[in-house]
Design an enzyme around this catalytic site. Structure first.
Site, short mmCIF file in Angstrom:
data_model
loop_
_atom_site.label_atom_id
_atom_site.label_comp_id
_atom_site.label_asym_id
_atom_site.label_seq_id
_atom_site.Cartn_x
_atom_site.Cartn_y
_atom_site.Cartn_z
CB SER A 67 14.32 -2.57 -27.67
OG SER A 67 13.91 -1.81 -28.79
CG HIS A 121 11.37 -0.84 -24.41
ND1 HIS A 121 11.03 -0.16 -23.27
CD2 HIS A 121 11.91 0.10 -25.25
CE1 HIS A 121 11.33 1.12 -23.40
NE2 HIS A 121 11.87 1.29 -24.60
CG ASP A 176 12.12 1.91 -28.47
OD1 ASP A 176 12.11 2.60 -27.44
OD2 ASP A 176 12.88 0.94 -28.63
CG MET A 180 10.96 6.22 -32.37
SD MET A 180 12.59 5.95 -33.14
CE MET A 180 13.32 4.78 -31.98
CG HIS A 205 10.49 4.84 -24.68
ND1 HIS A 205 11.83 4.73 -25.02
CD2 HIS A 205 10.32 6.15 -24.31
CE1 HIS A 205 12.42 5.89 -24.88
NE2 HIS A 205 11.53 6.77 -24.45
CG MET A 237 11.37 8.08 -27.76
SD MET A 237 12.81 7.18 -28.38
CE MET A 237 12.09 5.54 -28.58
CG MET A 294 16.04 8.36 -22.85
SD MET A 294 15.53 6.75 -23.51
CE MET A 294 16.55 6.64 -24.99
CG ASP A 320 15.74 2.60 -24.07
OD1 ASP A 320 16.55 1.93 -24.75
OD2 ASP A 320 14.65 3.01 -24.53
#
Length: 228
Positions: free
Chosen positions: A15, A38, A40, A42, A71, A73, A142, A180
């Protein structure tokens, strides 16, 4: 339907939340021996942090020596997720809690030539998803609450991983299970034994003296403890 990876293999996805963004090119090169980056995403709504948008993901895709695993979110995944496939992510994972029509979204994403993952928060049960798990290439379980740094790995998620792997195997499907949150040399064996085969690790890799050595060590630990 082809899975992103063989479920017989073990894959490491560092990540980049833990990377130095002032030197992102160098930071991406550090992890070139991993299987994917990875990323993330957000939105400060689904989780209380704000990170990348589609344009930043597109720049990371252009610079990265390895594929991008996005990913998401974010709220309103049905509308927003296709932008990340268009940005060039090799895999796009959205949260089941943020999608009103997850099967339609998975099929829309696949038409954009990306692998598709579905993610579950720790408190979201796996069972309602099992009848349609074949619509996805990857299930992300998760192992911490999404959006908050510095949490400890939740061992209570291991039975959930086992139930998912058992259901996938019984249905004779090629669906990867990604974990994760809190993944390190201390926790990766338990995840692999439970049935996970794709591992997101952030601080464990970026805080190591040598990122490539840490990636290799994590991969070998996972391989040695693979569920059979």
């Amino acid at each position: 339907m082809n899975a992103a990876y063989s479920t017989d293999g073990q894959y490491i996805h560092p990540s980049i939340l833990n990377a130095d963004f002032m030197s992102i090119g160098t930071e991406l090169d550090k992890i070139s021996t991993a299987d994917s980056v990875h990323v993330d995403v957000m939105d400060n709504h689904f989780v209380p942090n704000l990170t990348f948008g589609p344009s930043m993901v597109e720049q990371i895709v252009e610079r990265s020596p390895i594929p991008i695993d996005a990913h998401l979110m974010i709220e309103d995944a049905d509308r927003e997720a296709p932008q990340y496939a268009e940005a060039g992510a090799s895999s796009v994972t959205f949260h089941l809690e943020a999608a009103s029509a997850p099967i339609k979204l998975a099929r829309d994403l696949r038409r954009k030539n990306t692998e598709v993952g579905v993610a579950l928060r720790p408190a979201t049960p796996i069972e309602p998803l099992l009848d349609v798990i074949g619509e996805f290439d990857m299930l992300l379980i998760m192992t911490v609450e999404p959006g908050f740094g510095g949490q400890s790995f939740l061992d209570t998620m291991l039975p959930k991983i086992r139930r998912a792997r058992r259901a996938i195997s019984e249905a004779n499907l090629e669906v990867s299970i990604q974990v994760d949150g809190g993944v390190s040399r201390e926790t990766i064996e338990r995840c692999a034994e439970a049935g996970a085969n794709v591992f997101v690790a952030g601080s464990a890799i970026y805080r190591a003296q040598d990122a490539a050595d840490e990636i290799s060590a994590l991969r070998e630990l996972a391989r040695r403890h693979t569920a059979h």
